[in-house]
Structures are given as C-alpha cells and as structure tokens.
Design a protein around this motif. Structure first.
Motif, mmCIF file in Angstrom:
data_model
loop_
_atom_site.group_PDB
_atom_site.id
_atom_site.type_symbol
_atom_site.label_atom_id
_atom_site.label_comp_id
_atom_site.label_asym_id
_atom_site.label_seq_id
_atom_site.Cartn_x
_atom_site.Cartn_y
_atom_site.Cartn_z
ATOM 1 N N CYS A 238 0.822 -1.208 0.000
ATOM 2 C CA CYS A 238 0.000 0.000 0.000
ATOM 3 C C CYS A 238 0.861 1.265 0.000
ATOM 4 C CB CYS A 238 -0.918 0.017 1.220
ATOM 5 S SG CYS A 238 -2.373 -1.027 1.035
ATOM 6 N N LYS A 239 0.326 2.289 -0.622
ATOM 7 C CA LYS A 239 1.027 3.573 -0.667
ATOM 8 C C LYS A 239 1.004 4.251 0.695
ATOM 9 C CE LYS A 239 0.950 8.037 -3.057
ATOM 10 N NZ LYS A 239 0.259 8.855 -4.086
ATOM 11 N N ASN A 240 -0.125 4.145 1.387
ATOM 12 C CA ASN A 240 -0.288 4.792 2.689
ATOM 13 C C ASN A 240 -0.116 3.789 3.825
ATOM 14 O OD1 ASN A 240 -0.968 7.328 1.504
ATOM 15 N ND2 ASN A 240 -3.051 6.572 1.162
ATOM 16 N N PRO A 241 0.213 4.245 5.040
ATOM 17 C CA PRO A 241 0.360 3.339 6.181
ATOM 18 C C PRO A 241 -0.984 2.801 6.646
ATOM 19 C CG PRO A 241 0.540 5.608 6.915
ATOM 20 C CD PRO A 241 0.490 5.658 5.412
ATOM 21 N N PHE A 242 -0.962 1.689 7.374
ATOM 22 C CA PHE A 242 -2.188 1.143 7.957
ATOM 23 C C PHE A 242 -2.280 1.549 9.424
ATOM 24 C CE2 PHE A 242 1.035 -2.016 8.878
ATOM 25 C CZ PHE A 242 0.721 -2.465 10.147
ATOM 26 N N HIS A 243 -3.462 1.357 10.015
ATOM 27 C CA HIS A 243 -3.700 1.741 11.407
ATOM 28 C C HIS A 243 -3.551 0.510 12.297
ATOM 29 C CE1 HIS A 243 -6.504 3.955 14.474
ATOM 30 N NE2 HIS A 243 -5.236 3.916 14.860
ATOM 31 N N TYR A 276 3.021 -17.270 10.633
ATOM 32 C CA TYR A 276 3.699 -16.115 10.048
ATOM 33 C C TYR A 276 4.533 -15.372 11.101
ATOM 34 C CZ TYR A 276 0.035 -13.284 12.282
ATOM 35 O OH TYR A 276 -0.795 -12.709 13.199
ATOM 36 N N LYS A 277 5.545 -14.684 10.584
ATOM 37 C CA LYS A 277 6.347 -13.757 11.376
ATOM 38 C C LYS A 277 6.199 -12.382 10.728
ATOM 39 C CE LYS A 277 9.939 -17.137 12.559
ATOM 40 N NZ LYS A 277 11.388 -17.451 12.482
ATOM 41 N N ILE A 278 6.042 -11.376 11.536
ATOM 42 C CA ILE A 278 5.823 -10.041 10.987
ATOM 43 C C ILE A 278 6.599 -9.003 11.790
ATOM 44 C CG2 ILE A 278 3.746 -9.544 12.362
ATOM 45 C CD1 ILE A 278 2.624 -8.153 9.831
ATOM 46 N N LYS A 279 7.073 -8.002 11.068
ATOM 47 C CA LYS A 279 7.764 -6.879 11.696
ATOM 48 C C LYS A 279 7.160 -5.602 11.120
ATOM 49 C CE LYS A 279 12.270 -6.941 11.959
ATOM 50 N NZ LYS A 279 13.705 -6.828 11.550
ATOM 51 N N ILE A 280 6.690 -4.720 11.991
ATOM 52 C CA ILE A 280 6.115 -3.456 11.546
ATOM 53 C C ILE A 280 6.854 -2.300 12.210
ATOM 54 C CG2 ILE A 280 3.853 -4.510 11.234
ATOM 55 C CD1 ILE A 280 2.931 -3.098 13.776
ATOM 56 N N LYS A 281 6.779 -1.147 11.592
ATOM 57 C CA LYS A 281 7.478 0.025 12.120
ATOM 58 C C LYS A 281 6.559 1.235 12.066
ATOM 59 C CE LYS A 281 12.299 1.398 12.329
ATOM 60 N NZ LYS A 281 13.626 1.201 11.713
ATOM 61 N N GLU A 282 6.643 2.043 13.095
ATOM 62 C CA GLU A 282 5.827 3.254 13.191
ATOM 63 C C GLU A 282 6.072 4.162 11.993
ATOM 64 O OE1 GLU A 282 5.117 6.938 16.381
ATOM 65 O OE2 GLU A 282 6.926 5.696 16.486
ATOM 66 N N HIS A 283 4.976 4.649 11.429
ATOM 67 C CA HIS A 283 5.081 5.543 10.270
ATOM 68 C C HIS A 283 5.147 6.983 10.752
ATOM 69 C CE1 HIS A 283 4.460 6.895 6.103
ATOM 70 N NE2 HIS A 283 3.731 7.857 6.644
ATOM 71 N N ARG A 284 6.150 7.687 10.267
ATOM 72 C CA ARG A 284 6.300 9.096 10.618
ATOM 73 C C ARG A 284 6.374 9.939 9.351
ATOM 74 N NH1 ARG A 284 10.727 9.585 15.523
ATOM 75 N NH2 ARG A 284 9.379 8.890 17.201
ATOM 76 N N LYS A 285 5.571 10.969 9.317
ATOM 77 C CA LYS A 285 5.592 11.871 8.181
ATOM 78 C C LYS A 285 6.691 12.899 8.401
ATOM 79 C CE LYS A 285 2.566 14.790 5.375
ATOM 80 N NZ LYS A 285 1.214 15.375 5.254
ATOM 81 N N PRO A 286 7.673 12.969 7.491
ATOM 82 C CA PRO A 286 8.781 13.913 7.698
ATOM 83 C C PRO A 286 8.318 15.352 7.595
ATOM 84 C CG PRO A 286 8.893 12.953 5.502
ATOM 85 C CD PRO A 286 7.804 12.221 6.230
ATOM 86 N N SER A 287 8.873 16.178 8.450
ATOM 87 C CA SER A 287 8.582 17.609 8.413
ATOM 88 C C SER A 287 9.885 18.362 8.243
ATOM 89 C CB SER A 287 7.867 18.053 9.698
ATOM 90 O OG SER A 287 8.655 17.757 10.822
ATOM 91 N N ILE A 288 9.983 19.184 7.200
ATOM 92 C CA ILE A 288 11.209 19.914 6.881
ATOM 93 C C ILE A 288 10.953 21.399 7.026
ATOM 94 C CG2 ILE A 288 12.960 20.358 5.122
ATOM 95 C CD1 ILE A 288 12.240 17.667 3.894
ATOM 96 N N SER A 289 11.790 22.061 7.798
ATOM 97 C CA SER A 289 11.672 23.506 7.984
ATOM 98 C C SER A 289 12.386 24.217 6.845
ATOM 99 C CB SER A 289 12.270 23.925 9.328
ATOM 100 O OG SER A 289 11.594 23.295 10.387
ATOM 101 N N THR A 290 11.756 25.213 6.260
ATOM 102 C CA THR A 290 12.362 25.974 5.165
ATOM 103 C C THR A 290 12.408 27.452 5.527
ATOM 104 O OG1 THR A 290 10.223 26.278 4.091
ATOM 105 C CG2 THR A 290 11.501 24.341 3.443
ATOM 106 N N TYR A 291 13.343 28.183 4.904
ATOM 107 C CA TYR A 291 13.424 29.626 5.092
ATOM 108 C C TYR A 291 13.896 30.262 3.796
ATOM 109 C CZ TYR A 291 18.508 29.066 5.486
ATOM 110 O OH TYR A 291 19.810 28.771 5.247
ATOM 111 N N ASN A 292 13.511 31.516 3.603
ATOM 112 C CA ASN A 292 13.889 32.252 2.409
ATOM 113 C C ASN A 292 15.105 33.116 2.694
ATOM 114 O OD1 ASN A 292 11.679 31.249 0.942
ATOM 115 N ND2 ASN A 292 10.327 32.824 1.810
ATOM 116 N N LYS A 293 16.116 32.952 1.859
ATOM 117 C CA LYS A 293 17.342 33.716 2.026
ATOM 118 C C LYS A 293 17.194 35.068 1.347
ATOM 119 C CE LYS A 293 22.342 33.374 1.427
ATOM 120 N NZ LYS A 293 23.441 32.548 0.873
#
Length: 350
Positions: A238-243, A276-293
């Motif tokens: 899937c493209k998106n994470p599951f709950h 079955y054996k399964i391994k899952i990992k917490e999904h985190r949406k990256p947040s990037i700070s930007t600034y204008n020079k």
C-alpha cells in the motif's frame, strides 16, 4: 442479601460510618464525622443510637456521600421514607448480578453460550462459593482474552481486520537519540533528540476455523487464512500506512505503521493454517523547515547603495568649488573651502 452495614444487628448509620472509617481515619471519631456532616455531635449520636425516629433525608444523602455508601440511600427509601417504604424497591447489593448482566450483553456469540450458562449459575445466588471459584477464574481468563484485541485497519478504519489469534510474545523496540559531543575545556556533552520510530515484532497463526477457546476475535470478525494472507500482502504494497491498534494490553498501542517484513509459512500436520512472522514500524511523516534567504541589493557599479535620500559632500579644494551652467560655461556661484554641500545625486543640489 442485605447491606453489609446492616449485619450483626448494628444501627445502619453507625455501621456505615464504622465501615467507612477503615478507609478514612477521620470517621473514627463521632465528633469529627459530625463536623464533616455539618451537624452537632449529639444529633449524630441520636441518629446512630436509634433515638431519632426519622432521620432527615438531606442528612442521609450527606452520609451516603461522605461514607461512600450509595446503598444507604436505597435502604432509607425502602425502610424509613414514608412514601418509599410502601413501594417494591430493591435494596440488596447486586454487584455480581449487575456485572453478569453487563458482560452477557456483550457476549452474544454461539461460541460463548457455555460461558453464559456457567456465569449465570455462579451469579444466581450473588455469592462465589469455594467450589465455584476455579470455574469463575477460568471464565475471567476467557473474558480477559476477549477484552484484548489487535487490529490491522486501513482507509481511515473503514476496513477493519481483527487478528484471530493473539501472539504469545510481542517484542517492542524503542531506541532513543543520544548524541555525544566533546567540548574543549568543558568535557563531554550529551544531547537528547527525538526517539526513533517504534518497531514491533511477533509471531502468530491464521487458524483455518474459528474457535472460542483460542480466538481473540468474535465469530463475525473471523476471516480465513487465505483472506488474511492476501490482506497482509496488500498492506505491504500500500502507498499509505495502515492503522495498528492493540487494546487490552499494558502497551496500549495506537499508531500508523508500515510492514517491514511479512514471512508466512506452513507446518506439516496443521492443514489449512498459516503461520507467520511479521515486523512493523511506526510511520512518521517527515517535516522539513524551510526559510527564504534574503538577496543583497547591488548597483550597476557594484558599490553598496546608500540608504539615505541625499548625499553629502565637503569642499576640500583650496580655491573652493565653482558652479557653472555648463562645462566651461559662466560661473554662477562659488562654494568656499571647507563648506559642505548636499545633493540628491541628480542635477539638483544646495
């Protein structure tokens, strides 16, 4: 069964205060209890000794709240209230019976009919005898299993999948972020950042048939091993994470996650089941700070422009500064040596 406060023939108001004093030392003293109730010590003594024929209902309410004995109100309505004592009111403690009714309302599956009969049989007399204790403990364990569930949901929980068999062991890994730096003349400095994503690993089974003795889901929630296998593969792509939700466990996990690995296999002799054996990992949406020079302003000459509206000059020539109408034209003014002159950089000046 009557109230505990009425046992041994004691006055109910005295018995309830005596019972409450086991948890509140202030109630051991009649004087202190009367002060908390807002009545005199002699009035409380009359209530507890049976001298008062009709205890005021507002005093009963205050006693019930202070002693934390709601059954005191029911007793008063049944036995002392001029109106209520003529009505068929229930005054017995119905703790076990009430709990039983609440549980049975949520157990409406064919697989738990036996449990319902056992629980009703035990709760019939409102007491758990010694020979019923083991049977009751077994039912409680089954109910604890039913209260624990693991979900692999998707599409804002529109698609709900409850794991049929809970794993015997769940490994949860949480790594912190600790960076060490060496600063001259100060020593080592530790900087703590945000933790890493939570990782969960476990093994379990997708059973071929539903069983109330081993399944942690309801019968209507049960899905076949083939359906579950297909669902796990779809979540992996899937493209998106599951709950992911785990309730009834000390972990109490509620997070969005991605499947890192899913390894199904079969065992000989257990036809139709998928291990079955399964391994899952917490999904985190990256947040990037930007600034204008900010860009630097430049002129055609490459020199830094002035922020002032006008420019100021000082005459340094010994002969002064001659102002003419045109180059080599008529002299119209003479500015002596040492005097300052302002100009806007154009033709105008003063």
């Amino acid at each position: 069964m009557e109230f505990d406060c009425t046992k041994e023939g004691k006055n109910i108001y005295f018995a309830c205060r005596e019972k409450a004093a086991k948890y509140n030392d202030l109630l051991n003293s009649r004087e202190r209890a009367a002060e908390l109730l807002g009545i005199s010590t002699s009035t409380l003594a009359n209530h507890e000794l049976g001298v008062t024929k009709n205890v005021p209902p507002d005093t009963v309410v205050m006693m019930s709240d202070l002693y934390k004995t709601p059954e005191l109100r029911s007793y008063y309505c049944k036995h002392e209230c001029p109106i209520g004592r003529n009505l068929p009111l229930a005054t017995q403690i119905s703790g076990l019976q009430g709990i039983t009714v609440k549980i049975l309302n949520s157990l409406d599956e064919d697989g738990v009919r036996t449990m319902k009969k056992q629980l009703l049989s035990i709760a019939e007399d409102g007491e758990i005898t010694a020979d019923e204790q083991d049977e009751f403990d077994g039912i409680v364990k089954k109910l604890e299993v039913l209260a624990t569930a693991m979900f692999f949901n998707y599409d804002n929980d529109k698609k709900v999948y409850v794991i049929p068999m809970l794993p015997e062991k769940i490994a949860l890994t949480v790594n912190g972020k600790l960076t060490s730096m060496d600063i001259d003349r100060f020593g080592e400095v530790l900087h703590r950042g945000k933790r890493d994503a939570i990782q969960i690993e476990f093994e379990s089974i997708f059973p071929p048939k539903f069983g109330s003795n081993y399944c942690s889901c309801l019968k209507k929630e049960f899905k076949s091993p083939a359906v579950w296998h297909k669902w796990m593969l779809s979540l992996s792509n899937c493209k998106n994470p599951f709950h992911f939700v785990l309730v009834g466990s000390p972990f109490k996990i509620n997070m969005y996650a991605d499947i890192v690995s899913y390894a199904p296999y079969e065992k000989g002799g257990d036809v139709g089941a998928i291990y079955y054996k399964i391994k899952i990992k917490e999904h985190r949406k990256p947040s990037i700070s930007t600034y204008n020079k900010k860009k630097k302003k430049t002129t055609t000459s490459g020199k830094r422009p002035s922020n002032k509206d006008t420019l100021k000059y000082k005459v340094t020539a010994n002969s002064g500064l001659h102002l003419r109408k045109a180059p080599n034209g008529e002299i119209i003014a003479l500015i002596p040596n040492g005097k300052s002159v302002k100009s806007d950089g154009k033709k105008n000046g003063n």
